[in-house]
Design a protein around this motif. Structure first.
Motif, PDB file in Angstrom:
ATOM      1  N   VAL A  14      -1.899  88.848 104.247  1.00  0.00           N
ATOM      2  CA  VAL A  14      -1.534  89.473 102.932  1.00  0.00           C
ATOM      3  C   VAL A  14      -1.966  88.747 101.855  1.00  0.00           C
ATOM      4  O   VAL A  14      -1.654  87.457 101.781  1.00  0.00           O
ATOM      5  CB  VAL A  14      -0.231  89.969 102.941  1.00  0.00           C
ATOM      6  N   THR A  57       6.792  91.586 105.015  1.00  0.00           N
ATOM      7  CA  THR A  57       5.527  91.705 105.794  1.00  0.00           C
ATOM      8  C   THR A  57       5.510  91.859 107.420  1.00  0.00           C
ATOM      9  O   THR A  57       5.259  92.891 107.879  1.00  0.00           O
ATOM     10  CB  THR A  57       4.493  90.749 105.544  1.00  0.00           C
ATOM     11  N   VAL A 101      -4.316  94.013 102.350  1.00  0.00           N
ATOM     12  CA  VAL A 101      -3.829  93.727 103.515  1.00  0.00           C
ATOM     13  C   VAL A 101      -4.951  93.745 104.667  1.00  0.00           C
ATOM     14  O   VAL A 101      -5.517  94.730 104.696  1.00  0.00           O
ATOM     15  CB  VAL A 101      -2.719  94.786 103.963  1.00  0.00           C
TER      16      VAL A 101
END
Length: 402
Positions: A156, A181, A229
């Motif tokens: 990320v 995440t 991402v």
């Protein structure tokens, strides 16, 4: 003893020095050796120091320690300390940073890049970089929808957009983002099949994880912005890794063959369409040509009709000759008219037979030996084929004109 007394001397003292000496003859004055060995007078030394600092005048008697002397030094010491304290409050914030100012531990303000000042021991400045793109990696074994284990790696990329919220909304914004995440990735992987994750569903995992992560961190308002991402890899367990590698290779080969077939179709389709259009146009042109030729023949026969009615025999002969001229102009044949018999020589057939009858001629002797045989074969074939086309033509002519 009265005569020896000094009238000017002080009462009770003798006029002579000898009178003041003790009876035992000893001297009361200290010697130089005793003066050198005596310790210094600290009170006198300290009094001299105060004189130099303004505590007394030269030649005055030594003074005792007084608190008023210390009070004169306090303004100077306070001024020097104030200057040092003021200079220690200057600081610089870099161009890519923002300064989070806290006063007694509480958020006070945000300062911009440049030279700034803060009261030391009262305020504290925490620099936060708001332009650097930070990276967070997460990985782990996760359970899929079809109850299989898969090892997933995800990266990320994010940056700080609000330094105050980044520092004070949560205890540790970076750690909170990492936990969010991991939670979002496990949620997405848990709602997909393993085959889809390993083959064609990588883009879907990336998009769904991005959406789920934004929805998770939005209520916390951590002052972070997720830029991208990246779905790094997804691997099956080691026990079935070879089988899944073969399956993935087969999927990739299938997609490659599909793309090659589509490319070939895109290449051949315009050519086929062009050929089809060409055939249609040629057919249309041929149709128009035949129609126009037929219309021309009709027009020509209509003009010949009065003359045919006037002299039909002459018109028939003329039409026959014109037709034969048109036909014979397109046929590689020689016609020999020998009175009542019409001989037709098929020259193209004779030439083909001659070329087929001649073998390869590597040596001149063989060519000379084979030449009479081939010539005789051609002559025999021509003799045999000559009467065949002559009879129908002669009969046709006799039937039409006799």
């Amino acid at each position: 003893m009265a005569q020896d007394q000094d009238p000017w001397a002080a009462p009770g003292k003798g006029s002579r020095p000898s009178d003041n000496k003790p009876a035992n003859g000893s001297n009361d004055e200290p010697t130089g050796r005793n003066q050198e060995q005596s310790p210094p007078d600290l009170e006198e030394a300290f009094a001299n120091l105060l004189k130099k600092l303004g505590g007394g005048k030269k030649g005055s008697a030594p003074q005792q320690l007084n608190p008023k002397n210390y009070a004169k030094l306090l303004p100077i010491a306070a001024a020097v300390g104030l200057v040092i304290w003021g200079l220690s409050g200057f600081y610089t914030v870099k161009e890519a940073e923002r300064g989070v100012v806290t006063r007694f531990g509480q958020l006070h303000s945000i300062v911009q890049p440049g030279l700034n000042w803060k009261p030391t021991f009262i305020e504290q400045v925490i620099p936060v970089n708001v332009e650097r793109v930070r990276e967070l990696k997460t990985q782990g074994s996760m359970l899929t929808q079809d109850e299989n284990m898969v090892k997933v790696e995800l990266t990320v990329q994010y940056r700080v957009v609000n330094p105050a919220k980044y520092k004070f909304s949560v205890t540790d914004a970076d750690d909170s983002l990492g936990q969010a995440t991991d939670s979002a990735l496990r949620y997405v992987v848990g709602h997909m099949a393993m085959d889809n994750i390993l083959t064609t569903g990588r883009a879907v995992v990336r998009e769904n994880t991005w959406k789920a992560l934004n929805s998770i961190i939005k209520p916390y308002d951590m002052g972070l912005e997720v830029i991208d991402v990246n779905f790094q890899s997804a691997r099956p367990p080691e026990e079935v890794k070879d089988a899944f590698d073969d399956a993935i290779k087969a999927q990739e080969d299938e997609q490659r063959y599909i793309r090659e077939a589509e490319a070939y179709a895109r290449e051949r389709e315009p050519i086929a369409r062009g050929n089809a259009q060409k055939i249609i146009e040629e057919a249309t042109a041929y149709k128009d040509q035949i129609v126009l030729d037929a219309q021309g023949e009709v027009e020509r026969f209509q003009r010949l009709l009065p003359e045919f009615k006037a002299s039909p025999v002459i018109i028939k002969e003329r039409l026959y000759i014109q037709t034969m001229e048109n036909l014979m102009a397109k046929t590689p044949k020689v016609m020999m008219d020998g009175g009542n018999n019409l001989a037709v020589l098929p020259m193209d057939q004779l030439l083909r037979n001659k070329q087929a009858a001649q073998p390869a001629q590597p040596f001149p002797n063989e060519q000379q030996s084979n030449q009479p045989t081939s010539q005789s074969a051609v002559n025999s074939q021509s003799v045999l084929k000559q009467p065949a086309p002559a009879e129908p033509i002669q009969r046709e002519r006799q039937g039409r004109f006799n």
